[in-house]
Scaffold this active site. Structure first.
Site, mmCIF file in Angstrom:
data_model
loop_
_atom_site.group_PDB
_atom_site.id
_atom_site.type_symbol
_atom_site.label_atom_id
_atom_site.label_comp_id
_atom_site.label_asym_id
_atom_site.label_seq_id
_atom_site.Cartn_x
_atom_site.Cartn_y
_atom_site.Cartn_z
ATOM 1 N N CYS A 9 27.120 49.053 36.398
ATOM 2 C CA CYS A 9 27.717 50.268 36.975
ATOM 3 C C CYS A 9 29.225 50.058 37.034
ATOM 4 O O CYS A 9 29.765 49.217 36.309
ATOM 5 C CB CYS A 9 27.115 50.584 38.344
ATOM 6 S SG CYS A 9 27.400 49.335 39.616
ATOM 7 N N CYS A 14 26.958 48.797 44.390
ATOM 8 C CA CYS A 14 25.954 49.769 44.870
ATOM 9 C C CYS A 14 24.780 49.884 43.902
ATOM 10 O O CYS A 14 23.680 49.374 44.159
ATOM 11 C CB CYS A 14 26.575 51.153 45.084
ATOM 12 S SG CYS A 14 27.888 51.185 46.339
ATOM 13 N N ARG A 15 25.002 50.566 42.786
ATOM 14 C CA ARG A 15 23.867 50.907 41.909
ATOM 15 C C ARG A 15 23.319 49.726 41.128
ATOM 16 O O ARG A 15 22.097 49.497 41.116
ATOM 17 C CB ARG A 15 24.282 52.027 40.938
ATOM 18 C CG ARG A 15 24.552 53.337 41.635
ATOM 19 C CD ARG A 15 25.268 54.301 40.725
ATOM 20 N NE ARG A 15 26.622 53.847 40.423
ATOM 21 C CZ ARG A 15 27.439 54.388 39.540
ATOM 22 N NH1 ARG A 15 27.027 55.430 38.828
ATOM 23 N NH2 ARG A 15 28.656 53.918 39.354
ATOM 24 N N SER A 16 24.182 48.972 40.426
ATOM 25 C CA SER A 16 23.629 47.927 39.548
ATOM 26 C C SER A 16 23.011 46.752 40.303
ATOM 27 O O SER A 16 21.982 46.225 39.849
ATOM 28 C CB SER A 16 24.641 47.470 38.492
ATOM 29 O OG SER A 16 25.789 46.896 39.056
ATOM 30 N N ASP A 126 26.731 58.085 41.520
ATOM 31 C CA ASP A 126 27.490 57.097 42.295
ATOM 32 C C ASP A 126 27.428 57.468 43.779
ATOM 33 O O ASP A 126 27.902 58.540 44.165
ATOM 34 C CB ASP A 126 28.938 57.113 41.785
ATOM 35 C CG ASP A 126 29.785 56.027 42.427
ATOM 36 O OD1 ASP A 126 29.342 55.419 43.428
ATOM 37 O OD2 ASP A 126 30.886 55.776 41.915
HETATM 38 P P1 4NP Z 1 28.827 51.298 42.072
HETATM 39 O O1 4NP Z 1 29.622 52.169 43.161
HETATM 40 O O2 4NP Z 1 29.511 51.558 40.750
HETATM 41 O O3 4NP Z 1 27.454 51.855 42.128
HETATM 42 O O4 4NP Z 1 28.930 49.863 42.519
HETATM 43 C C1 4NP Z 1 31.007 52.104 43.311
HETATM 44 C C2 4NP Z 1 31.555 51.185 44.159
HETATM 45 C C3 4NP Z 1 32.917 51.130 44.332
HETATM 46 C C4 4NP Z 1 33.731 52.009 43.637
HETATM 47 C C5 4NP Z 1 33.179 52.912 42.777
HETATM 48 C C6 4NP Z 1 31.812 52.961 42.597
HETATM 49 N N1 4NP Z 1 35.143 51.979 43.839
HETATM 50 O O5 4NP Z 1 35.830 52.784 43.203
HETATM 51 O O6 4NP Z 1 35.628 51.141 44.584
#
Ligand code: 4NP
Length: 158
Positions: A9, A14-16, A126
Site C-alpha cells: 500500500c 494500515c492496509r498492507s 485508504d
Molecule cells: P496505508 O495508509 O497506505 O494503508 O498504510 C496510509 C497511511 C499513511 C499515509 C497514507 C496512507 N500517509 O500519507 O501518511
C-alpha cells in the site's frame, strides 16, 4: 518451494500490514500444507520503522490478528525478484509498482482485490484519514481477497 507474496500500500501502516497478517493467518489455519511466505511494504517512505496504525491494530486484534510486531518498510528493487506476487491495495499503488518493476517482472504485480471477484470493490480504500468504518472495511476486504489468493494458489497446484 515456498510461494512468496508481498502486500503493498502507500504507508505500510494500515492496509498492507492488515492484508499480510490476514493472509498469513488464514493460510496457516485453512491450508497448513501450503508453504507461504507473506510480507508487506509501502510505496511511500512516510512511516519507515513504525508499527501499524493503532486503529488498524485494534480492529485486527478484535478479529484475532496480531499486527503488533510488524514494522513499516518501503518497496525495494529486490522485491520484484524475491516475491512471486506483489499485491497492490489500490490502483495508484499498482501504477507505482508497475513503474518500479523491471519489464520482465511486471506480471507479478496485481491488484489484491482481483482475488475478490465477487466484491463490488476493485480497490481497498485508504482508511488513514477517515473514520472507524474504513478500518473495518479493510478487514472485510482483506479476508475476502485472502481467501481468493489461497484458492488461486492451491488450485494452481503450486
Ligand atoms: P496505508 O495508509 O497506505 O494503508 O498504510 C496510509 C497511511 C499513511 C499515509 C497514507 C496512507 N500517509 O500519507 O501518511
Amino acid at each position: 518451494m515456498a510461494v512468496k507474496v508481498l502486500m503493498v500500500c502507500l504507508g505500510n501502516i494500515c492496509r498492507s500490514p492488515t492484508a499480510e497478517a490476514v493472509l498469513r493467518a488464514l493460510a496457516a489455519r485453512r491450508v497448513p500444507s501450503l508453504e507461504l511466505i507473506v510480507d508487506s511494504a509501502g510505496t511511500g517512505a512516510y512511516h519507515l520503522g513504525e508499527p501499524p496504525d493503532s486503529r488498524s491494530q485494534a480492529v485486527a486484534a478484535y478479529r484475532g490478528y496480531d499486527l503488533s510486531g510488524l514494522r513499516a518498510r518501503q518497496v525495494r528493487a529486490s522485491d520484484f525478484e524475491e516475491f512471486d506476487l506483489l499485491l497492490a491495495m489500490d490502483k495508484a499503488n499498482w501504477s507505482d509498482l508497475q513503474a518500479l518493476a523491471p519489464p520482465q517482472r511486471r506480471d507479478r504485480v496485481r491488484l489484491f482485490l482481483d482475488y475478490a471477484p465477487g466484491s463490488e470493490h476493485r480497490e481497498v480504500p485508504d482508511p488513514y484519514y477517515g473514520g472507524p468504518d474504513g478500518f473495518e472495511q479493510v478487514l472485510d476486504l482483506a479476508e475476502q481477497a485472502a481467501q481468493g489468493v489461497l484458492d488461486a494458489l492451491t488450485t494452481r497446484g503450486r
